[in-house]
Design an enzyme around this catalytic site. Structure first.
Site, PDB file in Angstrom:
ATOM      1  N   HIS A  45       0.844  -1.193   0.000  1.00 14.68           N
ATOM      2  CA  HIS A  45       0.000   0.000   0.000  1.00 14.68           C
ATOM      3  C   HIS A  45       0.885   1.250   0.000  1.00 14.68           C
ATOM      4  CE1 HIS A  45      -3.562  -2.221   1.799  1.00 14.68           C
ATOM      5  NE2 HIS A  45      -2.593  -2.965   2.304  1.00 14.68           N
ATOM      6  N   GLU A 127       2.420  -0.829   4.459  1.00 10.20           N
ATOM      7  CA  GLU A 127       2.206   0.541   3.993  1.00 10.20           C
ATOM      8  C   GLU A 127       3.548   1.231   3.793  1.00 10.20           C
ATOM      9  OE1 GLU A 127      -0.608   2.191   3.338  1.00 10.20           O
ATOM     10  OE2 GLU A 127      -2.210   1.206   4.473  1.00 10.20           O
ATOM     11  N   HIS A 163      -2.536  -3.088  -3.390  1.00 10.96           N
ATOM     12  CA  HIS A 163      -3.911  -2.867  -2.955  1.00 10.96           C
ATOM     13  C   HIS A 163      -4.816  -2.636  -4.162  1.00 10.96           C
ATOM     14  CE1 HIS A 163      -6.585  -0.710   0.263  1.00 10.96           C
ATOM     15  NE2 HIS A 163      -7.045  -1.894  -0.042  1.00 10.96           N
ATOM     16  N   ASP A 173      -3.444   2.342  -4.850  1.00 13.09           N
ATOM     17  CA  ASP A 173      -2.096   2.203  -4.312  1.00 13.09           C
ATOM     18  C   ASP A 173      -1.560   0.782  -4.486  1.00 13.09           C
ATOM     19  OD1 ASP A 173      -4.199   1.701  -2.309  1.00 13.09           O
ATOM     20  OD2 ASP A 173      -2.596   1.438  -0.855  1.00 13.09           O
TER      21      ASP A 173
END
Length: 191
Positions: A45, A127, A163, A173
């Site tokens: 992400h 992330e 994602h 993303d």
């Protein structure tokens, strides 16, 4: 741990409880028991809070339900969210961990991979501090590759994807600037 360019690539260690010893550990309440066994999928992400701004504590605050809605108008629109990821890699290369890889983090939302719904049940969410509109930092790739190597050695991983690929039309993303070729050269997992 903060990776600095020119230094030896970090080596990470995942403990029996699913926590990376070298990561800054900030437990999130936004997780629960993983159903269906160990993680098989890595989901990449990007995130920046407020959008397109880096640094600060907003991502950690979002993942721990402590985001102050008065701090930024955008925060007021997302303060109700209950989300998390297993890992967050800052642009400096610093690695933060919010959820054990043995638990289900709430990062993917409505999602499907290879016809299998509810990707949170069988994935690890990573992330990267960034956005869809600019490249990620070299230090982030160095830390990401170190993390992926360790996860691959400890988990029965069968794939790695973005994602945007498990939630098409809903998410974008990690975006067009994420260097999949660089990552896949070192970590051979199918999409």
């Amino acid at each position: 741990m903060v990776y600095q360019a020119g230094r030896v690539q970090p080596v990470l260690h995942l403990d029996a409880n699913g926590w990376v010893r070298e990561a800054r550990q900030i437990p999130s309440p936004n997780c629960d028991a993983r159903e269906g066994g160990a993680a098989e999928l890595l989901v990449i992400h990007n995130i920046s809070l407020p959008p397109y701004r880096y640094g600060g504590q907003a991502v950690s605050q979002l993942f721990t339900n402590t985001l102050d809605p008065a701090e930024d108008p955008f925060f007021a629109s997302i303060q109700h969210l209950r989300v998390s990821a297993h890992f967050f890699i800052r642009r400096s290369g610093q690695l933060l961990q919010f959820v054990s890889v043995h638990q289900r983090a709430w990062h993917a939302g409505v999602s499907s991979w290879r016809g299998r719904e509810r990707c949170n049940d069988f994935s690890v969410g990573i992330e990267l501090e960034g956005c869809d509109f600019e490249p990620f930092a070299d230090a982030q790739y160095q830390m990401l590759l170190a993390l992926l190597r360790e996860l691959r050695s400890q988990l029965p991983l069968r794939g790695m994807t973005g994602h945007e690929d498990i939630a098409p039309g809903r998410k974008t993303d990690p975006g067009p600037y994420f260097d999949w070729a660089r990552v896949r050269r070192e970590i051979d997992l199918p999409a």
